[in-house]
Every structure is written in C-alpha cells, then in structure tokens.
Design a protein around this motif. Sequence first.
Motif, PDB file in Angstrom:
ATOM      1  N   TYR A  44       0.870  -1.166   0.000  1.00 50.99           N
ATOM      2  CA  TYR A  44       0.000   0.000   0.000  1.00 50.99           C
ATOM      3  C   TYR A  44       0.908   1.217   0.000  1.00 50.99           C
ATOM      4  CZ  TYR A  44      -3.509   3.419   0.520  1.00 50.99           C
ATOM      5  OH  TYR A  44      -4.300   4.510   0.265  1.00 50.99           O
ATOM      6  N   PHE A  45       0.949   1.913  -1.129  1.00 49.38           N
ATOM      7  CA  PHE A  45       1.799   3.087  -1.296  1.00 49.38           C
ATOM      8  C   PHE A  45       1.013   4.336  -0.930  1.00 49.38           C
ATOM      9  CE2 PHE A  45       3.678   0.019  -4.282  1.00 49.38           C
ATOM     10  CZ  PHE A  45       4.983   0.028  -3.813  1.00 49.38           C
ATOM     11  N   HIS A  46       1.662   5.204  -0.154  1.00 51.78           N
ATOM     12  CA  HIS A  46       1.013   6.436   0.306  1.00 51.78           C
ATOM     13  C   HIS A  46       2.054   7.520   0.514  1.00 51.78           C
ATOM     14  CE1 HIS A  46       2.629   5.934   4.387  1.00 51.78           C
ATOM     15  NE2 HIS A  46       2.393   4.640   4.202  1.00 51.78           N
ATOM     16  N   GLY A  47       1.586   8.744   0.624  1.00 49.82           N
ATOM     17  CA  GLY A  47       2.461   9.866   0.918  1.00 49.82           C
ATOM     18  C   GLY A  47       2.536  10.118   2.413  1.00 49.82           C
ATOM     19  N   THR A  48       3.283  11.135   2.788  1.00 55.55           N
ATOM     20  CA  THR A  48       3.415  11.488   4.205  1.00 55.55           C
ATOM     21  C   THR A  48       2.110  12.067   4.734  1.00 55.55           C
ATOM     22  OG1 THR A  48       5.761  11.906   3.887  1.00 55.55           O
ATOM     23  CG2 THR A  48       4.754  12.840   5.856  1.00 55.55           C
ATOM     24  N   VAL A  49       1.498  12.966   3.973  1.00 56.74           N
ATOM     25  CA  VAL A  49       0.217  13.547   4.353  1.00 56.74           C
ATOM     26  C   VAL A  49      -0.869  12.634   3.790  1.00 56.74           C
ATOM     27  CG1 VAL A  49      -1.298  15.546   4.133  1.00 56.74           C
ATOM     28  CG2 VAL A  49       1.176  15.873   4.323  1.00 56.74           C
ATOM     29  N   VAL A 106      -0.454  -5.286  -6.060  1.00 55.80           N
ATOM     30  CA  VAL A 106      -0.151  -6.670  -5.711  1.00 55.80           C
ATOM     31  C   VAL A 106       0.951  -7.129  -6.664  1.00 55.80           C
ATOM     32  CG1 VAL A 106      -1.064  -8.987  -5.386  1.00 55.80           C
ATOM     33  CG2 VAL A 106      -2.538  -7.023  -4.995  1.00 55.80           C
ATOM     34  N   VAL A 107       2.046  -7.651  -6.087  1.00 57.04           N
ATOM     35  CA  VAL A 107       3.234  -8.005  -6.862  1.00 57.04           C
ATOM     36  C   VAL A 107       3.630  -9.446  -6.573  1.00 57.04           C
ATOM     37  CG1 VAL A 107       5.668  -7.428  -7.285  1.00 57.04           C
ATOM     38  CG2 VAL A 107       4.067  -5.625  -6.626  1.00 57.04           C
ATOM     39  N   LEU A 120      -4.370  -2.178  -8.154  1.00 57.84           N
ATOM     40  CA  LEU A 120      -5.776  -2.388  -7.819  1.00 57.84           C
ATOM     41  C   LEU A 120      -6.454  -1.012  -7.834  1.00 57.84           C
ATOM     42  CD1 LEU A 120      -4.455  -5.061  -7.036  1.00 57.84           C
ATOM     43  CD2 LEU A 120      -6.092  -5.222  -5.196  1.00 57.84           C
ATOM     44  N   ASP A 121      -6.803  -0.581  -9.020  1.00 57.19           N
ATOM     45  CA  ASP A 121      -7.289   0.773  -9.225  1.00 57.19           C
ATOM     46  C   ASP A 121      -8.736   1.002  -8.798  1.00 57.19           C
ATOM     47  OD1 ASP A 121      -8.261  -0.835 -11.250  1.00 57.19           O
ATOM     48  OD2 ASP A 121      -7.869   0.592 -12.856  1.00 57.19           O
ATOM     49  N   LYS A 122      -9.432  -0.050  -8.411  1.00 59.69           N
ATOM     50  CA  LYS A 122     -10.827   0.119  -7.988  1.00 59.69           C
ATOM     51  C   LYS A 122     -10.982   0.237  -6.466  1.00 59.69           C
ATOM     52  CE  LYS A 122     -13.053  -1.946 -11.966  1.00 59.69           C
ATOM     53  NZ  LYS A 122     -12.036  -2.333 -12.871  1.00 59.69           N
TER      54      LYS A 122
END
Length: 178
Positions: A44-49, A106-107, A120-122
């Motif tokens: 799960y990729f996310h930014g700091t904010v 998912v890799v 998983l764009d949905k």
Amino acid sequence: MRVHPFLLTVLLVATAAVLGADKPAVPPPVAADRATNVQVIAYYFHGTVRCETCLKIEKQARAAIEWRFPLEIAEKRLVFKPVNYDQPENAHFLRDYKLPCPSLIVVRQKAGKDEQWKLLDKTWEHIQNPFRFDEYVEGEVEKLLREFSERSDGAQEGRSSDEHLSRTRDRLTLQNRW
C-alpha cells in the motif's frame, strides 16, 4: 434503549475475542516457497500527508488480506507492506509502478525480482462498500497466489470458492448481529 458508543465498542471487542474461533488456526510459519523463492507482496503506497480515505483503504486492505490469507502470511508466501513513497529511498516506486496516487499494488516476486504486478485501481471506488472492497482485494490477491501455487508445484493450492463463500457468509452474519 440507547447504548453508549464506548460500551458498544467494549462489547464488540469482547465478543470478537470470544468468537475468535471463527478465524482459522494458523500453523507455525515455514519458509517461503523453498524451491523457487516466490512471494506475493501487497504494497500500500502512500504519501506522508494522508486523508481519511487513504488511511481507511490501508486499514481495510490489511484486514481483508490478514483475515482471508492467514496460512499464506504465516508461510511468508504473502506479505502486506505499507510504503511511504515521499521518503527518498522509496521515491522510485512512483516510477516503477506508475502510481497515480496512494495505491494498492499486488506483486509476485521470484528471487526478489518482480515477475508480475497489478495496480488495484478500484480500491477508491469500492472503499464505501466494505464487502465489495474485500471481495475485490481478496480476489486479486488470490489470482496471484493461485498462479504462484500453480507455477511452484504444478497444483492449485488456492482456497476453494466454497470456502470463500462460507467465510463471507460468516462475516455477514457477525456484522448483521450488531
């Protein structure tokens, strides 16, 4: 009769502990696929904010994966990893996976190298419907795990659709009680 939210929370936690038998027993961990060193990673990729929805997607994805795939996690064939792409050492993921925004990817990796991956764009579309969200995430993870199982030993080790249906019904039953 109105129940105080705190008391309801305590009651739900206590009930979940008692009903913990609903979760399958997890055998002791074994090494990831010994012969081929294959692993499926749900990043799960996310930014700091982070916004509320971003936090909710991470929490719900982790819960769905941990609940549905305890054996695969124990065997280290499946791992859930949150990654902050704003950190300099993780910035390459934005390019590697062409991330449009905070995203679940998912890799399937073999010997530490990506063999296949899927955005998983949905997840953003389904986050307001927990059952559809779980079904989507679990289904995509299942596909890569099944391909992993078929490639590693020529047999299909994935959970049957009957078992998935049964677990979903159990979850619905528990949630409908409250």
